[in-house]
Design a protein around this motif. Structure first.
Motif, PDB file in Angstrom:
ATOM      1  N   SER A  41       0.861  -1.180   0.000  1.00 57.03           N
ATOM      2  CA  SER A  41       0.000   0.000   0.000  1.00 57.03           C
ATOM      3  C   SER A  41       0.902   1.237   0.000  1.00 57.03           C
ATOM      4  CB  SER A  41      -0.979  -0.033   1.167  1.00 57.03           C
ATOM      5  OG  SER A  41      -0.261   0.091   2.363  1.00 57.03           O
ATOM      6  N   VAL A  42       0.428   2.253  -0.709  1.00 59.88           N
ATOM      7  CA  VAL A  42       1.274   3.414  -1.017  1.00 59.88           C
ATOM      8  C   VAL A  42       0.982   4.548  -0.048  1.00 59.88           C
ATOM      9  CG1 VAL A  42       1.850   5.120  -2.772  1.00 59.88           C
ATOM     10  CG2 VAL A  42       1.280   2.774  -3.466  1.00 59.88           C
ATOM     11  N   GLN A  43       2.018   4.992   0.639  1.00 56.68           N
ATOM     12  CA  GLN A  43       1.866   6.173   1.483  1.00 56.68           C
ATOM     13  C   GLN A  43       2.236   7.396   0.654  1.00 56.68           C
ATOM     14  OE1 GLN A  43       4.419   3.935   4.417  1.00 56.68           O
ATOM     15  NE2 GLN A  43       3.479   5.451   5.774  1.00 56.68           N
TER      16      GLN A  43
ATOM     17  N   HIS B 153       1.297  -1.268  -8.073  1.00 59.12           N
ATOM     18  CA  HIS B 153       0.126  -2.148  -8.189  1.00 59.12           C
ATOM     19  C   HIS B 153      -1.068  -1.753  -7.337  1.00 59.12           C
ATOM     20  CE1 HIS B 153       1.718  -5.811 -10.424  1.00 59.12           C
ATOM     21  NE2 HIS B 153       2.746  -4.983 -10.392  1.00 59.12           N
ATOM     22  N   ALA B 154      -0.868  -0.834  -6.387  1.00 54.02           N
ATOM     23  CA  ALA B 154      -1.970  -0.649  -5.438  1.00 54.02           C
ATOM     24  C   ALA B 154      -2.385   0.812  -5.278  1.00 54.02           C
ATOM     25  CB  ALA B 154      -1.599  -1.266  -4.094  1.00 54.02           C
TER      26      ALA B 154
ATOM     27  N   PHE C 191      -1.696  -0.043 -11.433  1.00 52.49           N
ATOM     28  CA  PHE C 191      -2.928  -0.816 -11.306  1.00 52.49           C
ATOM     29  C   PHE C 191      -3.815  -0.113 -10.285  1.00 52.49           C
ATOM     30  CE2 PHE C 191      -0.171  -4.196 -12.899  1.00 52.49           C
ATOM     31  CZ  PHE C 191      -1.025  -4.953 -13.695  1.00 52.49           C
ATOM     32  N   LEU C 192      -5.108  -0.227 -10.453  1.00 53.93           N
ATOM     33  CA  LEU C 192      -6.059   0.278  -9.467  1.00 53.93           C
ATOM     34  C   LEU C 192      -6.480  -0.907  -8.600  1.00 53.93           C
ATOM     35  CD1 LEU C 192      -8.173   2.392 -11.977  1.00 53.93           C
ATOM     36  CD2 LEU C 192      -6.257   3.176 -10.536  1.00 53.93           C
ATOM     37  N   GLN C 193      -6.228  -0.793  -7.305  1.00 50.64           N
ATOM     38  CA  GLN C 193      -6.573  -1.905  -6.417  1.00 50.64           C
ATOM     39  C   GLN C 193      -8.051  -1.849  -6.047  1.00 50.64           C
ATOM     40  OE1 GLN C 193      -4.467  -2.119  -2.657  1.00 50.64           O
ATOM     41  NE2 GLN C 193      -5.427  -4.072  -2.108  1.00 50.64           N
TER      42      GLN C 193
ATOM     43  N   LYS D 132      -9.023  -4.374   4.476  1.00 48.43           N
ATOM     44  CA  LYS D 132      -8.208  -4.256   3.272  1.00 48.43           C
ATOM     45  C   LYS D 132      -8.363  -2.933   2.552  1.00 48.43           C
ATOM     46  CE  LYS D 132      -7.113  -8.903   2.264  1.00 48.43           C
ATOM     47  NZ  LYS D 132      -7.675 -10.125   1.757  1.00 48.43           N
ATOM     48  N   GLY D 133      -7.280  -2.546   1.895  1.00 47.31           N
ATOM     49  CA  GLY D 133      -7.308  -1.335   1.102  1.00 47.31           C
ATOM     50  C   GLY D 133      -7.938  -1.594  -0.254  1.00 47.31           C
TER      51      GLY D 133
END
Ligand code: PLP
Length: 235
Positions: A80-82, A97-98, A122-124, A133-134
């Motif tokens: 997950s991206v901060q 990817h997320a 990518f769109l999670q 979950k995100g």
């Protein structure tokens, strides 16, 4: 042969079998070796067996590995991206990817422009609607889609998911199929191509490929059991 090269060999043949079962070309699936928690030496073993694509989920861990390994390797950020890590991530990783919100997508687009980059993302999707979950809720993604597609710097490859935990690979099939159907529907409604699906891990990549995965993220089946969990890791 090291364990890693032996495992890789087995995974690759399982990937081709899944491809032929579903009438797809082997080249249509990218095997991403998820190397989180494993050392650069493990990664070198895999590289020695011809593996080029690697996945990491924590920037602090990935940065030194990427720096000391050959520049020819292709890095995927699967965690997950901060927000405060976006600038560094975009400089180091070929694919993110997320992306899990419009806000994050718009911000990544801004930073990409500053850096002169055109990142692939990518769109999670939170396909199982799990609180833990995100990812976009499906209605949220439909609402955000026009705005996301207008972001001139982001190359949206498609959708990514981490399905809810299940007992058997076969029980994950419904989630993979749901992600594919959502992709097909988004393509039709928004008149775009979303060619890629990032789904399937060690336990279930074969089923994911049968349901249309183009990117499978396989860690423990290649590198062995991870000896510690990392923040935010699932399963
Ligand atoms: C760790 C991880 C994987 C790999 O999981 P394995 O079960 O070891 O194959 C795949 N995707 C994501 C997002 C991960 O965090």
């Amino acid at each position: 042969m090291s364990d890693v090269s032996e495992n890789l060999c087995e995974i690759k043949s399982a990937v081709s079998e899944a491809c032929s079962r579903s009438g797809r070309e082997v080249g249509s699936v990218e095997l991403i070796a998820v190397s989180k928690t494993f050392s650069s030496d493990h990664i070198r073993d895999a590289v020695g067996s011809g593996q080029l694509h690697f996945g990491e989920s924590r920037l602090q861990e990935a940065e030194p590995k990427i720096a000391e390994l050959p520049g020819s390797l292709r890095w995927h950020f699967i965690g997950s991206v901060q927000r405060n890590k976006v600038r560094k991530l975009l400089g180091l990783f070929e694919v993110v990817h997320a992306i899990d919100s419009l806000r994050l997508a718009a911000y990544s687009n801004e930073i990409a422009r500053e850096l002169g980059l055109f990142p692939k993302v990518f769109l999670q999707v939170n396909i199982g609607k799990e609180l833990s979950k995100g990812g976009f809720e499906s209605s949220e993604l439909y609402e955000a889609m026009d705005d996301i597609l207008n972001l001139d710097r982001l190359g949206v490859l498609g959708l990514m998911c981490i399905p809810p935990p299940v007992d058997t690979p076969e029980s994950a099939r419904v989630w993979f199929a749901a992600l594919r159907e959502m992709r097909d529907d988004l393509e039709a409604r928004f008149g775009v191509r979303l060619p890629s699906l990032s789904m399937g891990m060690s336990a279930d990549f074969g089923v994911a490929i049968e349901e249309g995965a183009t990117h499978v993220r396989v860690g423990s089946a290649i590198f062995g059991k991870r000896s510690y969990r990392i923040d935010g890791e699932l399963g």
